[in-house]
Design a protein around this motif. Structure first.
Motif, short mmCIF file in Angstrom:
data_model
loop_
_atom_site.label_atom_id
_atom_site.label_comp_id
_atom_site.label_asym_id
_atom_site.label_seq_id
_atom_site.Cartn_x
_atom_site.Cartn_y
_atom_site.Cartn_z
N SER A 180 26.13 30.38 25.37
CA SER A 180 26.05 31.51 24.44
C SER A 180 25.62 31.08 23.04
N CYS A 181 26.07 29.92 22.60
CA CYS A 181 25.81 29.52 21.20
C CYS A 181 25.16 28.15 21.15
N GLN A 182 24.03 27.99 21.82
CA GLN A 182 23.37 26.69 21.86
C GLN A 182 22.87 26.26 20.48
N SER A 183 21.97 27.04 19.89
CA SER A 183 21.39 26.65 18.60
C SER A 183 21.30 27.81 17.62
N ASN A 184 21.96 28.87 17.89
CA ASN A 184 21.92 30.04 17.02
C ASN A 184 23.17 30.04 16.15
N PHE A 185 22.96 29.88 14.86
CA PHE A 185 24.09 29.83 13.93
C PHE A 185 24.21 31.07 13.07
N GLU A 186 23.30 32.01 13.24
CA GLU A 186 23.24 33.16 12.34
C GLU A 186 24.03 34.36 12.84
N VAL A 187 24.62 34.26 14.03
CA VAL A 187 25.36 35.38 14.61
C VAL A 187 26.78 34.93 14.91
N PRO A 188 27.80 35.71 14.57
CA PRO A 188 29.18 35.35 14.96
C PRO A 188 29.39 35.58 16.45
N TYR A 189 29.95 34.60 17.11
CA TYR A 189 30.14 34.67 18.56
C TYR A 189 31.60 34.75 18.98
N LEU A 190 32.51 34.40 18.12
CA LEU A 190 33.90 34.24 18.54
C LEU A 190 34.49 35.53 19.09
N GLU A 195 36.28 38.63 23.78
CA GLU A 195 36.15 39.85 24.59
C GLU A 195 35.76 39.49 26.02
N TRP A 196 34.83 38.53 26.17
CA TRP A 196 34.44 38.08 27.51
C TRP A 196 35.64 37.46 28.23
N LEU A 197 36.42 36.66 27.52
CA LEU A 197 37.59 36.03 28.14
C LEU A 197 38.59 37.09 28.61
N GLU A 198 38.78 38.11 27.81
CA GLU A 198 39.76 39.14 28.15
C GLU A 198 39.31 39.96 29.35
N THR A 199 38.04 40.34 29.38
CA THR A 199 37.56 41.23 30.46
C THR A 199 37.21 40.47 31.73
N LYS A 200 36.58 39.31 31.59
CA LYS A 200 36.06 38.61 32.77
C LYS A 200 37.04 37.59 33.34
N VAL A 201 37.73 36.85 32.50
CA VAL A 201 38.62 35.79 32.99
C VAL A 201 40.03 36.31 33.18
N VAL A 202 40.61 36.87 32.11
CA VAL A 202 41.96 37.40 32.23
C VAL A 202 42.00 38.55 33.23
N GLY A 203 40.96 39.39 33.21
CA GLY A 203 40.89 40.49 34.19
C GLY A 203 40.85 39.98 35.62
#
Length: 721
Positions: A180-190, A195-203
């Motif tokens: 998701s965050c290889q070389s892009n530093f201009e967008v917040p990803y956290l 959200e991905w962890l909550e829906t995909k992993v915890v779900g």
């Protein structure tokens, strides 16, 4: 059923599915079949347990606790099953279980994609790798729930799924973060990652403990997942922080565009214990990629400024900046051109970052002596420094309040070094361009006064006043000259009259000017004496700028060159051919210096070397006929002496004071010599000398045998006393 049957029938039947390695297409089916058989075989044991509990309720006394009795039997049965069947697992079984949960995770993620109504769906299903029309993800999830339900009934779910599920989740989180965050530093990803962890992993984990697929997670399922949820979030933040730490050098270089990545990293650092790793990794990256001779000083300073800004986002207390950038400061201190690069950047319009810092209305402190705890804002809530802060008195308030210019100055720990360098640079700019317009320089001087104080920059103020006075003086003398003589053939002279005691040391170069030019200088001196009353001028004939117009046979050249270059060409109008020795005799310049100056005219095609050290004026050149040419002096030498020469001259002045002190007092320790020099010899600008510099200088005199050092005291040899 008996314990013997567990040994002889149930266990062999279960492990028969995993005797050899399985292909990936068979693993999911084998796990399903083996768990289904195990559940069927062990159900009889659980049924016997229920019957035994019922029988016990009829034969036991009224006060007998049946719940405790059943729980005790159940735990013994669980222990027996685990001891006989799962006392040791096989590698193929672990691989199969991992693949089983891997397929279920992919199917679950694909089903969530369908729920998200993604319009860019590929022709094949990512969950089962089949065509969309033949998708088997629903069947996979149905089997997944059935297997987990059976293991849960047997109380084996955590026992068998713990290791493969943990390994799978960690691997998937790491892959997703890195992708998701290889070389892009201009967008917040956290936030997106959480959200991905909550829906995909915890779900998905909640689905493992839930019997109904579309009814949402039950309270029991949520209770089973809750102990692992905090660990998953910690692992996500840990992986994300480690990924960004490895990219931190590039993030710093791209600041401020990379500020979103720094904000995410700051949040992760608050929830993990990776500050030590960050400090070590970034120090290593700076030393490897920045601090070596192949990088220009200006580039190092630019990176250092970006590091100051970026690390302030990560840690407003400045502790990280102190820990990380100490090697950078140490390296810059050892570079000869660091001070000049910093001062040049402060007053050059091309460096907008430092210029913005300079024009701030409320500049920060320049060193520790300018800030105390009493000077901090009383309304701010005090916060302690992190545990890894360097324990220095009043360092906290300085770290929090110091701006970029303050930190650049504090590389050397003394603002005098920068004031002296600015003084030299200002003199060089004035005497290189010979421009009487000082509005720009005055603006920068006023800004620097806010930082360094008026006392420190008094000499620079006098220098700019000299320029303004020279402009008025030239106008007045020129008007008098025209009124008295009216000689249009006389060489017009515009002088820069300087107060020598306020200016740095000039570069020395010996040259004798042509008689015509020297006559104009003498006439200017006479006019100056009349205006100033017995004050005279001491000319520096090698400095300045001469405007020439040279008429050749096929062209006219207009040039602005140094007096030395003009003098050389002047003699070629007397005769067309000169040797170096002949020119050296009439100009009184060393031969090696003449050759270097003549090379300028050779590069423009006006002089040609016929033979060794013999030069001829070229009045005709092919391809340049009948029009004017404008040429500039490419050799823009500094008008000031080099920093090494200036320092040597200053130390020689100090040496004369040292000789006088030791002649009168016989012997003195180092600290006494330094204190007396500060009192008598270090009053003017540029005359500062630290005690360490003085010790190096005196030790050199000891090696030269002009000074004796014994018992901590310096004294002169007897023959010199």
């Amino acid at each position: 059923m008996s314990q013997q049957q567990l040994h002889s029938q149930v266990a062999p039947q279960f492990w028969s599915h995993f005797k050899s390695a399985l292909c990936e297409t068979d693993m999911f089916k084998e796990v399903h079949q083996s768990i289904d058989e195990l559940h069927h075989n062990l159900s009889a044991y659980w049924l016997s347990l229920e019957r035994l509990t019922i029988v016990q309720s009829y034969v036991s006394e009224p006060m007998f606790d049946h719940a405790v009795y059943r729980e005790t039997l159940a735990s013994r049965l669980q222990l027996l099953v685990k001891a006989i069947i799962f006392s040791c697992t096989r590698k193929h079984f672990q691989d199969a279980m991992y693949h089983f949960y891997f397929q279920a995770f992919k199917a679950f993620n694909e089903s969530r994609k369908e729920n998200e109504c993604d319009d860019d769906t590929p022709p094949r299903c990512d969950g089962c790798d089949n065509e969309k029309d033949l998708c088997s993800c629903d069947e996979t999830l149905t089997v997944f729930q059935q297997v987990n339900s059976q293991l849960k009934e047997l109380d084996l779910l955590a026992w068998l799924s713990g290791e493969p599920v943990t390994s799978l989740i960690h691997q998937r989180i790491k892959q997703h973060v890195e992708h998701s965050c290889q070389s892009n530093f201009e967008v917040p990803y956290l936030f997106t990652l959480e959200e991905w962890l909550e829906t995909k992993v915890v779900g998905w984990l909640e689905l493992m403990y839930c019997e109904v697929r579309h009814g949402g997670a039950s309270e029991g399922a949520r209770g089973s997942v809750a102990p692992y949820k905090d660990r998953l979030y910690y692992f996500l933040h840990d992986i994300y922080a480690r990924t960004r730490i490895q990219q931190l050098f590039n993030i710093i270089i791209e600041f401020p565009e990379s500020e979103p990545a720094l904000t995410d990293l700051k949040c992760c650092l608050e929830k993990t214990n990776l500050r030590g790793m960050l400090v070590q990794a970034l120090r290593t990256a700076l030393e490897t990629r920045l601090l070596h001779p192949g990088v220009n000083t200006c580039d190092i300073l630019t990176a250092y400024i970006s590091a100051i800004r970026a690390l302030r986002v990560l840690d407003p207390t400045g502790v990280l900046l102190d820990l990380v950038c100490e090697p950078v400061r140490k390296y810059l201190r050892n570079r000869d051109d660091t001070v000049r690069s910093i001062v040049s950047s402060l007053i050059e319009d091309s460096n907008s970052e430092l210029l913005d810092e300079l024009v701030k209305t409320q500049p920060g402190p320049l060193d520790d002596s300018y800030t105390s705890d009493d000077q901090t804002d009383n309304w701010q809530i005090w916060q302690p420094d992190p545990v890894d802060a360097i324990p220095v008195k009043s360092a906290s308030s300085v770290r929090r309040s110091a701006d970029i210019i303050s930190m650049l100055v504090n590389i050397y720990g003394s603002k005098e070094v920068f004031v002296n360098e600015y003084r030299t640079l200002l003199a060089d700019r004035i005497l290189t361009h010979y421009n009487y317009d000082t509005a720009r320089e005055l603006r920068y001087l006023e800004l620097l006064k806010l930082r360094f104080g008026e006392t420190q920059l008094h000499a620079c103020e006098v220098m700019l006043k000299d320029v303004a006075d020279s402009k008025r003086l030239n106008t007045r003398i020129r008007e008098q000259w025209e009124q008295e003589t009216g000689d249009e053939k006389a060489i017009a002279v515009n002088a820069m009259v300087l107060s020598a005691q306020f200016w740095p040391t000039f570069r020395e170069e010996k040259v004798t000017l042509p008689d015509e030019l020297q006559t104009s200088l003498d006439a200017y001196t006479d006019k100056y004496k009349v205006l100033k009353g017995n004050r005279t001028l001491c000319w520096k004939p090698h400095l300045g700028l001469v405007n020439l117009e040279i008429e050749l046979k096929d062209k006219t050249l207009k040039l602005s060159v140094s007096p030395v270059h003009a003098t050389i060409l002047w003699h070629f109008q007397q005769k067309a051919r000169w040797t170096v020795d002949e020119l050296s005799g009439v100009t009184h310049m060393p031969a090696h210096a003449l050759r270097r100056k003549i090379a300028f005219w050779q590069s423009h095609g006006l002089l040609k070397e016929e033979s060794s050290d013999s030069f001829l004026l070229m009045e005709e050149q092919p391809g340049h006929g009948g029009h004017d040419l404008l040429l500039e002096d490419d050799e823009a030498e500094s008008a000031m002496a080099s920093s090494k020469d200036q320092k040597e001259e200053e130390m020689q002045v100090i040496w004369s004071y040292v000789v006088g002190m030791l002649t009168n007092l016989e012997s003195l320790p180092l600290d006494r010599v330094h204190s007396m020099l500060k009192m008598f010899a270090m009053q003017g600008p540029g005359s500062e000398c630290t005690i360490d510099d003085l010790k190096v200088f005196l030790d050199r005199k000891v090696k030269e045998q002009v000074l004796i050092y014994s018992g901590g005291f310096y004294r002169l040899p007897k023959q010199n006393s």
